[in-house]
Each structure stands twice: as C-alpha cells, then as structure tokens.
Design an enzyme around this catalytic site. Structure first.
Site, PDB file in Angstrom:
ATOM      1  N   LYS A 241      29.809  39.413  35.177  1.00 16.82           N
ATOM      2  CA  LYS A 241      30.473  40.409  36.027  1.00 16.82           C
ATOM      3  C   LYS A 241      31.789  40.801  35.342  1.00 16.82           C
ATOM      4  CE  LYS A 241      31.717  41.316  40.847  1.00 16.82           C
ATOM      5  NZ  LYS A 241      33.055  41.844  40.633  1.00 16.82           N
TER       6      LYS A 241
ATOM      7  N   SER B 105      29.804  47.291  47.288  1.00 15.73           N
ATOM      8  CA  SER B 105      30.115  46.034  46.606  1.00 15.73           C
ATOM      9  C   SER B 105      29.011  45.010  46.846  1.00 15.73           C
ATOM     10  CB  SER B 105      31.451  45.481  47.111  1.00 15.73           C
ATOM     11  OG  SER B 105      32.501  46.335  46.774  1.00 15.73           O
TER      12      SER B 105
ATOM     13  N   CYS C 151      76.925  38.407  43.431  1.00 19.00           N
ATOM     14  CA  CYS C 151      76.171  37.688  42.401  1.00 19.00           C
ATOM     15  C   CYS C 151      75.350  38.684  41.570  1.00 19.00           C
ATOM     16  CB  CYS C 151      75.237  36.674  43.050  1.00 19.00           C
ATOM     17  SG  CYS C 151      74.232  35.744  41.850  1.00 19.00           S
TER      18      CYS C 151
ATOM     19  N   LYS D 279      31.542  33.839  42.311  1.00 17.12           N
ATOM     20  CA  LYS D 279      32.931  33.823  41.845  1.00 17.12           C
ATOM     21  C   LYS D 279      33.287  32.417  41.358  1.00 17.12           C
ATOM     22  CE  LYS D 279      33.999  38.094  42.842  1.00 17.12           C
ATOM     23  NZ  LYS D 279      35.183  38.461  43.614  1.00 17.12           N
TER      24      LYS D 279
ATOM     25  N   LYS E 208      20.683  39.202  40.446  1.00 15.07           N
ATOM     26  CA  LYS E 208      19.956  40.339  41.018  1.00 15.07           C
ATOM     27  C   LYS E 208      18.451  40.077  40.992  1.00 15.07           C
ATOM     28  CE  LYS E 208      23.180  43.704  38.950  1.00 15.07           C
ATOM     29  NZ  LYS E 208      23.263  44.838  37.994  1.00 15.07           N
TER      30      LYS E 208
END
Length: 648
Positions: free
Chosen positions: A98, A67, A409, A294, A270
C-alpha cells in the site's frame, strides 16, 4: 456532547487537515486509533475523506472512489480471508504494497490521457491533469486505443527526492514538509505545473476502474495488461490462497518496508476474481472484497544521552530527550519529546537510560518505556529547571508543567508570532517557522504588530532574500494585507491567550461585538459563556489587563486590522437549539467551516451523516449522495440563499 459525537467531529477535522490541507496535526497511527474507537462505539466506519478545494476545476467521478476497511491484527486478516472463503468458491487473493501517497484517477480516450482527478470526497474530485502531464511515469498515450480506460493509482515521491526537496526548502527559509506523503500531495495541488516537474513525482497504478472494448477475469490479468501498456503497476504483488499465505506475505512486506526507496503505510489484500468482486459489491463506505492491513510502528532500543528544554509560545517548558541516533522507520532519529514532568516520572526516565522508542504513525518519535534491567549506576533522575533556559527568569509550576514568567522572553515572542500567523489563527501564508525566525533574527519583527509594517521594507526584503525573492515576498505581503479583514475570532485565537483556542475564540466573537467590548468584559459576562470555566475566564481578564496587550491592540487598530465581529451578536439567541444540520457540497459565499460555526453559535448541531434525526441539509454545488438521501427521507433542504435568510 457524547464521545461518539466528539469522535465524529475529530475525524472530520483531521480528515480535512489530511486530505484537503496536506497539513495533518496528528500521526496516521493516532488517526487510525480514532477510527477504531469510532467503529467500536457505532459499529460502522465514518466517512473519511476531504472536500474539494476551490483552486481546481471540480470533476465528478464515474464510479465512487472509496477507501478500504482497515485491519490491525492477524485475527482481523484471518477473519476476512475466512469470510471470503465461506462466501466464494475457490477464492484467490492478491496481496500488494500500500504505497503512501495521493490517490488519483486517470482517464484515457482512444488511448490518449485526457483527464486526471484526485480522490476528493470520493464523489467529486479535483482536476490535476496539467500537473500529471509533468510526471514522467504517467503514460500520456498507450499502445492499445480502447474507447475508454480509467485507472487508479498512487502518486508518491521517493525518499531520495523528498530529502532533496526538504534541503531546498531549508535553504530558501521555507517550512519543511513533514513526510513524503504530504510533499507529494502538496506538490500535485500546485497551480504551477513546473513545480511538479521539478520535484520528480512518481506513480504506481494499482487498479483498473473502468474499461470499454476489453474484458478481464482477474485483477492479476488487468495488472499484467496495464504493464504491457507502459503503466508502472504495484510492484511484487503476490497471489495467495490460504490465510497463512496471505499473512506470511503481509509479514514479508512488513520486514522489507524500510529498505524500499519509497514509503508504504500497509499491505492490501484483495479478492482476485473480478466477477466475485462485483458479486460481493460494496457498502456505502468500503468494498467488501478488500482490506488494508496497517503495520504497527517499528520499535527499537537506544540511549537517552541528555535531556534539554524547549520553550513554547505560552512560556511552557517542554523537556526533549537527546537520543543516541538510531535508524527507525526509515529515517535516523536523535530526539523525542518527553512532554512534562509527570510523563518523565511515570515512565521513570533518567539520563543515561536505555529506552524503547518508536515513531507513532511512522512520523513522531516517542519513548515507550525504560529498559530497567539495563539501567546504569550513574544514570541521573531529571527535574524541570526552576529558571527559563532561554531568558533565565523564574518559572511557575502548574500541575506537571512549568512556565516562564517573563513576558519578554525571546522564545515566547517567536513562537507567539508563528502561532499568530498559523492557519487556525490569522492564516498568513508564507509566514511559517523559518520565515518568522529569519525576520526576527534580522530585526524586522519584534512582536505581532510589526508584521503589518513589513511592506515598508519590501525592496530590502527582496534584495536580501529574507523570505525568498520577489515572488515569495510579494505573496507574503499580499497574505498579510488580506489577513486584516479576518473576523475577530481569528485575531482572538492569534493573540495567544492561554487556554483560548479556535472554538473558544469563536464563542468570544459570537457574544462580544468587538475587541473593545471583549477587553472590558466582566467576570460574570465571561463565566456564563458556553464551556467557559473559572480558569479560562480569569485568563481572558488577566490578559486584557496587561499594558503590553493594550499597546498591541492599539497598534493593530492603527494598522487597519478588523476589530469588529462579523458574526451576528447572539446573546440569548438559540434559534437552532435542538436542530441538526448536515452540510454537503461547495458553498459559494462562505466556507463550510464558517457555516458550521454560525449554526453552532445559534445553538444548533452539525452532523456528517444524513439520518431520520436530521432537520436540515444545507446543499451547495455538487452535493452528491447526502442530498439524494435527504430527498429520500423527506428532510428539509436549504439552498445557501435560504440559509442566509435564516441567519439574518
């Protein structure tokens, strides 16, 4: 247990739910927060990734599929860019979308696709070759007949196809997929390739992993060449030089993300030069030449038009905000959970308020705050009701929560049956929310014991299509029959005893030889169990005092449900106390989860990383790098057979 150990266990658990089971219990945002906290405490990233599933042939990766390191802020992005600029000369970066899907590796021999593998644990993956053949955007043959080519891509499903699939799931009374990523991952792991074809998956290739017979200097060269070979490569990537260029591109992708026909969960930065990538190398966890940014959840304002109450399996009343519908993070939302009375009071939420909302991890709607300056004079403070909104029985207050006191119930019954059949309990596949509601509403089930009488109505269920036609009905009945042989920790968890979850159920199954011994347990016996306090102890005692419980236990016995613990009774047996185990590879005779439970029940500890503090490594098939490291450190290595001898 320290917070670091607790985080490690949480990350491993939720990683398995995400990668292996396609059934995450928390959002991506919450998962990332766990990773961030773990990093801060230990200074390094824990391994995140699933172990392989047994239904598919296992294949070892030619090169580790690892990852990326995550970044959550502008400063982190600039730090990465500036570090690369210090270490490299005239560095160039590529910024890409991504794609939010399932990572796979494709292998081509002499231009023909011969294998396709999931990421798995990064060392060993699953062969999903037959399923990949059903994806139209996967080239089955390419023009240039190189001896060997290996590429990595992301299998995903478009938003439009996702909506169609969930609509069909709903029509068939099946569980809906939580999001497109889970749908794509679950589909690719189907044993029937026709399902893959029907669901119209897609793929984008984002990296050339290995190649024989051709050389490239940069990542952009590889993408251009791959596109010429009929691969769909990551779209609209951009070359950047400065940190401002990189950040501006990240922001541009972020602004357009909700207009895309598929989901993305970030942007990847990258180094472009392949020579520089090789020179920089990788750590044991992540490449040094790339990061994944993110995006924070999108936030918007809307109005709380009303607050209603849902009733859970324990009878807990949960308030739910009815929102003026808004488009948020790619979908329309109209509801958000408000959790409890304290949550409402702390945020000062009133009906009619304008509130700021977001979707945590782009999945779960939540109210962040009230825009007080927009509060109207006719807004109404909210208080949880004194009576259950379903059966109208009086409620009991416990701290900030309210509970329905009626054991009959209807809402509690349905939720209780759903919980009983869930993966953490009896694990009855096919008996999800929609199926349970259909069976209850049609009079086939009133309580959990009725589940084991469904075989009587097999032909009727097939004819009416209550849980699907013949194939689905037979599959469900088979899963029900299989669940009879579960160990009693599954049964105890499934009974829904208040405050008794998976781990507490394992403890009870460890210290009591059967359900009869447990139901007669005394206060002193229970209070002395690990992690059992007065509240949990009294909950267990009170539960087994109920006549309804006794009747149900006898009915389950009559149906042939296992009532005896398969875990060796371990009272005062702490043979593994002070010992640390690491589990690696695939075990033949037991799940790694079960091996972990046994070790812990003997007082031992299970860790995810091999270190000088490790006492034993339990190694199954395809053990990988952990086994190698254990040998280097001279740690005791146990085969599954040797481990079984230790626990007799």
């Amino acid at each position: 247990m320290t917070r670091l150990e607790e985080l490690q266990e949480l990350i491993e658990y939720h990683s398995d739910k995400y990668y292996n089971q396609d059934d995450p219990e928390i959002s991506d945002f919450e998962y990332d927060e766990l990773i961030k906290e773990f990093r801060a405490l230990e200074g390094k990233r824990d391994k995140v990734g699933g172990t392989v599933k047994r239904e598919f042939r296992k294949v070892e990766h030619d090169t580790p599929v690892i990852s990326l390191s995550d970044a959550f802020s502008k400063d982190e992005v600039y730090d990465f860019v500036e570090k690369m600029q210090r270490e490299l000369q005239e560095v160039e970066f590529i910024v890409e979308r991504k794609i939010d899907g399932l990572s796979v590796v494709l292998r081509y021999y002499d231009g023909v696709l011969k294998e396709g593998i999931t990421r798995g644990d990064g060392i060993v993956g699953e062969s999903v070759y037959e399923n990949l053949l059903e994806i139209n955007s996967v080239p089955k043959e390419i023009p240039t007949k190189l001896p060997y080519l290996e590429v990595r891509g992301e299998v995903y499903i478009s938003d439009a196809n996702f909506q169609k699939i969930n609509q069909k799931q709903e029509e068939m009374g099946k569980k809906l997929f939580a999001n497109p990523r889970n749908c794509a991952a679950g589909t690719l792991r189907q044993l029937d390739p026709s399902i893959v074809k029907e669901r119209n998956l897609d793929i984008y290739i984002f990296n050339l992993e290995l190649v024989e017979g051709k050389q490239f200097a940069t990542h952009t060269e590889t993408l251009a060449w791959l596109a010429s070979q009929n691969f769909l490569v990551t779209p609209e990537y951009k070359t950047c030089v400065t940190d401002d260029d990189v950040w501006d591109t990240i922001q541009s992708i972020g602004k357009s993300r909700w207009k895309l026909p598929y989901g993305i969960d970030g942007a990847v930065v990258k180094v472009n030069s392949l020579y520089d990538r090789e020179r920089l190398g990788t750590t044991s966890k992540v490449p040094k030449w790339a990061i994944a940014y993110k995006y924070p959840p999108e936030e918007k304002q809307t109005i709380i038009e009303d607050i209603i109450v849902q009733v859970g399996r324990t009878g807990r009343l949960t308030p739910l905000a009815i929102l003026k519908p808004i488009r948020l993070a790619g979908t329309t939302i109209s509801r958000a959970v408000l959790h409890n009375q304290d949550f409402i009071l702390n945020k000062d939420i009133q009906i009619g308020d304008t509130v700021l909302v977001r979707k945590a991890g782009d999945i779960i709607p939540e109210v962040i705050s009230v825009i007080i300056e927009k509060r109207k004079e006719n807004s109404i403070p909210y208080q949880l009701p004194d009576n259950c909104p379903i059966c109208h029985y009086k409620t009991d207050k416990e701290a900030s929560h309210a509970f329905c006191t009626n054991p009959q119930c209807p809402a509690k019954s349905i939720k209780g049956i759903i919980h009983f059949a869930s993966k953490s309990a009896m694990n009855i596949g096919g008996l999800g929310t929609n199926s349970v509601e259909a069976l209850v509403n049609n009079g086939y089930i009133k309580d959990i014991a009725d589940i084991y009488n469904l075989y009587i109505y097999k032909d009727e269920l097939i004819e009416k299509g209550i849980v699907g036609k013949q194939k689905n009905t037979e599959k469900l009945l088979k899963a029900i029959e299989k669940s009879k042989s579960n160990d009693i920790d599954k049964l105890i968890c499934g009974l829904g005893i208040k405050n008794i979850g998976k781990q507490s159920a394992i403890t009870l199954a460890t210290y009591f030889k059967d359900v009869d011994e447990l139901k007669n347990a005394t206060y002193d016996q229970l209070i002395n169990l690990p992690d059992f306090g007065e509240i949990i102890t009294n909950e267990v005692i009170d539960y087994f005092k109920l006549p309804k419980t006794m009747k149900m236990i006898e009915e389950l016995k009559d149906q042939g449900i296992n009532m005896t613990s398969k875990i060796k009774n371990l009272k005062n047996d702490n043979r593994f106390y002070g010992k640390t185990f690491v589990l690696t590879g695939t075990l033949k005779h037991m799940r790694r989860e079960r091996a972990t439970e046994i070790i812990q029940s003997f007082g031992g500890k299970v860790s995810s990383d091999v270190s000088k503090n490790t006492d034993y490594v339990l190694a199954g098939e395809n053990a990988g790098s952990k086994l190698t490291k254990a040998k280097e450190l001279g740690i005791n290595i146990l085969s599954e057979e040797n481990f079984e001898k230790l626990i007799v």
